[in-house]
Design a protein around this motif. Structure first.
Motif, PDB file in Angstrom:
ATOM      1  N   VAL A  51      -2.371   1.114 -12.046  1.00 47.77           N
ATOM      2  CA  VAL A  51      -3.643   0.641 -11.516  1.00 47.77           C
ATOM      3  C   VAL A  51      -3.569   0.658  -9.993  1.00 47.77           C
ATOM      4  O   VAL A  51      -2.618   0.153  -9.400  1.00 47.77           O
ATOM      5  CB  VAL A  51      -3.947  -0.791 -12.004  1.00 47.77           C
ATOM      6  N   VAL A  52      -4.582   1.256  -9.359  1.00 49.52           N
ATOM      7  CA  VAL A  52      -4.646   1.336  -7.903  1.00 49.52           C
ATOM      8  C   VAL A  52      -6.074   1.002  -7.477  1.00 49.52           C
ATOM      9  O   VAL A  52      -7.029   1.267  -8.215  1.00 49.52           O
ATOM     10  CB  VAL A  52      -4.221   2.736  -7.417  1.00 49.52           C
ATOM     11  N   VAL A  53      -6.216   0.414  -6.300  1.00 52.24           N
ATOM     12  CA  VAL A  53      -7.547   0.112  -5.774  1.00 52.24           C
ATOM     13  C   VAL A  53      -8.250   1.430  -5.487  1.00 52.24           C
ATOM     14  O   VAL A  53      -7.658   2.365  -4.936  1.00 52.24           O
ATOM     15  CB  VAL A  53      -7.447  -0.751  -4.492  1.00 52.24           C
ATOM     16  N   ASP A  54      -9.520   1.525  -5.854  1.00 52.71           N
ATOM     17  CA  ASP A  54     -10.302   2.739  -5.655  1.00 52.71           C
ATOM     18  C   ASP A  54     -10.420   3.062  -4.169  1.00 52.71           C
ATOM     19  O   ASP A  54     -10.435   2.161  -3.335  1.00 52.71           O
ATOM     20  CB  ASP A  54     -11.694   2.563  -6.273  1.00 52.71           C
ATOM     21  N   ASP A  55     -10.500   4.363  -3.848  1.00 46.29           N
ATOM     22  CA  ASP A  55     -10.608   4.795  -2.451  1.00 46.29           C
ATOM     23  C   ASP A  55     -11.902   4.315  -1.799  1.00 46.29           C
ATOM     24  O   ASP A  55     -11.945   4.080  -0.598  1.00 46.29           O
ATOM     25  CB  ASP A  55     -10.547   6.331  -2.368  1.00 46.29           C
ATOM     26  N   LEU A  73      -5.977 -10.056  -9.325  1.00 44.19           N
ATOM     27  CA  LEU A  73      -5.511  -8.728  -9.733  1.00 44.19           C
ATOM     28  C   LEU A  73      -5.774  -7.699  -8.636  1.00 44.19           C
ATOM     29  O   LEU A  73      -4.929  -6.836  -8.369  1.00 44.19           O
ATOM     30  CB  LEU A  73      -6.185  -8.305 -11.039  1.00 44.19           C
ATOM     31  N   LEU A  74      -6.939  -7.792  -7.984  1.00 54.18           N
ATOM     32  CA  LEU A  74      -7.248  -6.872  -6.889  1.00 54.18           C
ATOM     33  C   LEU A  74      -6.245  -7.016  -5.748  1.00 54.18           C
ATOM     34  O   LEU A  74      -5.787  -6.027  -5.183  1.00 54.18           O
ATOM     35  CB  LEU A  74      -8.659  -7.137  -6.357  1.00 54.18           C
ATOM     36  N   ALA A  75      -5.907  -8.248  -5.406  1.00 55.70           N
ATOM     37  CA  ALA A  75      -4.939  -8.486  -4.327  1.00 55.70           C
ATOM     38  C   ALA A  75      -3.589  -7.875  -4.673  1.00 55.70           C
ATOM     39  O   ALA A  75      -2.933  -7.263  -3.816  1.00 55.70           O
ATOM     40  CB  ALA A  75      -4.806  -9.982  -4.066  1.00 55.70           C
ATOM     41  N   LEU A  76      -3.176  -8.012  -5.928  1.00 52.78           N
ATOM     42  CA  LEU A  76      -1.903  -7.424  -6.351  1.00 52.78           C
ATOM     43  C   LEU A  76      -1.948  -5.902  -6.268  1.00 52.78           C
ATOM     44  O   LEU A  76      -0.976  -5.260  -5.861  1.00 52.78           O
ATOM     45  CB  LEU A  76      -1.560  -7.873  -7.769  1.00 52.78           C
ATOM     46  N   CYS A  77      -3.085  -5.310  -6.632  1.00 59.29           N
ATOM     47  CA  CYS A  77      -3.222  -3.852  -6.587  1.00 59.29           C
ATOM     48  C   CYS A  77      -3.296  -3.342  -5.157  1.00 59.29           C
ATOM     49  O   CYS A  77      -2.880  -2.218  -4.875  1.00 59.29           O
ATOM     50  CB  CYS A  77      -4.468  -3.414  -7.350  1.00 59.29           C
ATOM     51  N   ARG A  78      -3.845  -4.156  -4.260  1.00 59.13           N
ATOM     52  CA  ARG A  78      -3.912  -3.738  -2.851  1.00 59.13           C
ATOM     53  C   ARG A  78      -2.521  -3.692  -2.234  1.00 59.13           C
ATOM     54  O   ARG A  78      -2.248  -2.868  -1.375  1.00 59.13           O
ATOM     55  CB  ARG A  78      -4.797  -4.696  -2.065  1.00 59.13           C
ATOM     56  N   GLU A  80       0.327  -2.944  -3.760  1.00 58.53           N
ATOM     57  CA  GLU A  80       0.995  -1.724  -4.217  1.00 58.53           C
ATOM     58  C   GLU A  80       0.469  -1.332  -5.587  1.00 58.53           C
ATOM     59  O   GLU A  80      -0.064  -2.157  -6.318  1.00 58.53           O
ATOM     60  CB  GLU A  80       2.512  -1.908  -4.276  1.00 58.53           C
ATOM     61  N   THR A  81       0.620  -0.059  -5.920  1.00 58.57           N
ATOM     62  CA  THR A  81       0.238   0.417  -7.246  1.00 58.57           C
ATOM     63  C   THR A  81       1.135  -0.258  -8.270  1.00 58.57           C
ATOM     64  O   THR A  81       2.345  -0.321  -8.097  1.00 58.57           O
ATOM     65  CB  THR A  81       0.403   1.946  -7.332  1.00 58.57           C
ATOM     66  N   GLN A  82       0.510  -0.782  -9.324  1.00 57.56           N
ATOM     67  CA  GLN A  82       1.281  -1.499 -10.336  1.00 57.56           C
ATOM     68  C   GLN A  82       0.841  -1.093 -11.728  1.00 57.56           C
ATOM     69  O   GLN A  82      -0.290  -0.680 -11.937  1.00 57.56           O
ATOM     70  CB  GLN A  82       1.091  -3.009 -10.169  1.00 57.56           C
ATOM     71  N   SER A  83       1.743  -1.255 -12.675  1.00 57.82           N
ATOM     72  CA  SER A  83       1.401  -1.003 -14.066  1.00 57.82           C
ATOM     73  C   SER A  83       0.690  -2.229 -14.627  1.00 57.82           C
ATOM     74  O   SER A  83       0.728  -3.319 -14.045  1.00 57.82           O
ATOM     75  CB  SER A  83       2.660  -0.716 -14.886  1.00 57.82           C
ATOM     76  N   ASP A  90       3.030 -10.482 -12.780  1.00 57.23           N
ATOM     77  CA  ASP A  90       2.831 -11.016 -11.434  1.00 57.23           C
ATOM     78  C   ASP A  90       1.686 -12.024 -11.369  1.00 57.23           C
ATOM     79  O   ASP A  90       1.740 -12.971 -10.596  1.00 57.23           O
ATOM     80  CB  ASP A  90       2.584  -9.887 -10.435  1.00 57.23           C
ATOM     81  N   ALA A  91       0.646 -11.808 -12.163  1.00 57.56           N
ATOM     82  CA  ALA A  91      -0.496 -12.725 -12.171  1.00 57.56           C
ATOM     83  C   ALA A  91      -0.262 -13.900 -13.116  1.00 57.56           C
ATOM     84  O   ALA A  91      -1.066 -14.829 -13.149  1.00 57.56           O
ATOM     85  CB  ALA A  91      -1.768 -11.980 -12.570  1.00 57.56           C
ATOM     86  N   ASP A  92       0.813 -13.831 -13.889  1.00 58.07           N
ATOM     87  CA  ASP A  92       1.135 -14.876 -14.869  1.00 58.07           C
ATOM     88  C   ASP A  92      -0.010 -15.078 -15.859  1.00 58.07           C
ATOM     89  O   ASP A  92      -0.437 -16.195 -16.123  1.00 58.07           O
ATOM     90  CB  ASP A  92       1.490 -16.192 -14.165  1.00 58.07           C
ATOM     91  N   LEU A  93      -0.514 -13.937 -16.366  1.00 60.78           N
ATOM     92  CA  LEU A  93      -1.603 -13.942 -17.340  1.00 60.78           C
ATOM     93  C   LEU A  93      -1.185 -13.146 -18.567  1.00 60.78           C
ATOM     94  O   LEU A  93      -0.398 -12.208 -18.459  1.00 60.78           O
ATOM     95  CB  LEU A  93      -2.861 -13.293 -16.744  1.00 60.78           C
ATOM     96  N   PRO A  94      -1.738 -13.480 -19.734  1.00 57.33           N
ATOM     97  CA  PRO A  94      -1.446 -12.679 -20.927  1.00 57.33           C
ATOM     98  C   PRO A  94      -1.957 -11.244 -20.744  1.00 57.33           C
ATOM     99  O   PRO A  94      -2.977 -11.015 -20.089  1.00 57.33           O
ATOM    100  CB  PRO A  94      -2.227 -13.387 -22.036  1.00 57.33           C
TER     101      PRO A  94
END
Length: 138
Positions: A51-55, A73-78, A80-83, A90-94
């Motif tokens: 998952v990556v933030v859109d251009d 989730l957006l902050a985490l993706c900003r 770095e790219t993450q699975s 990282d978000a501590d969510l199911p």
């Protein structure tokens, strides 16, 4: 706030919604609005999908309409790219909740998802072994 729930029902103590180790308890269905599938398109997010933030994401006004979990989730993706699996950890969510929230972000144009190659499209193991053997022969 008094010792009872915010709803004013004296039969439900306020500490029922708080765990001393975990903090405030929010049920997953509350984060997803009761949904269990990501968006109307029912997109399938594999655990290893990246998952990556859109251009060209929507502006700050649209982002301000998102819930706190979406913004997290957006902050985490900003950063770095993450699975999908990394985002859930990282978000501590199911994972199920993350998939639903990512579906919202994908449909709103905030993120892009690169899906892994399906097993049917991967090269045959025999071909890979022949390539390895050929490289070793060089």
């Amino acid at each position: 706030m008094n010792e009872h729930s915010a709803g004013g029902d004296p039969s439900v103590p306020a500490d029922r919604w708080y765990d001393s180790d975990a903090g405030p308890l929010v049920r997953p269905y509350a984060m997803t609005g009761g949904r269990t599938k990501p968006g109307p398109g029912n997109v399938r997010f594999d655990l290893i999908a990246l998952v990556v933030v859109d251009d060209d994401p929507p502006g700050p006004a649209e982002e301000s309409l998102l819930g706190p979990e979406h913004r997290s989730l957006l902050a985490l993706c900003r950063a770095e790219t993450q699975s999908v699996a990394e985002l859930a950890a990282d978000a501590d969510l199911p994972v199920g909740v993350v998939r639903v929230l990512l579906g919202d972000l994908l449909e709103s144009g905030f993120v892009r998802v690169s899906r892994p190659v399906p097993p049917a499209r991967l090269p045959d193991e025999r071909i890979l072994r022949e390539v390895i053997d050929g490289l070793r022969a060089l």
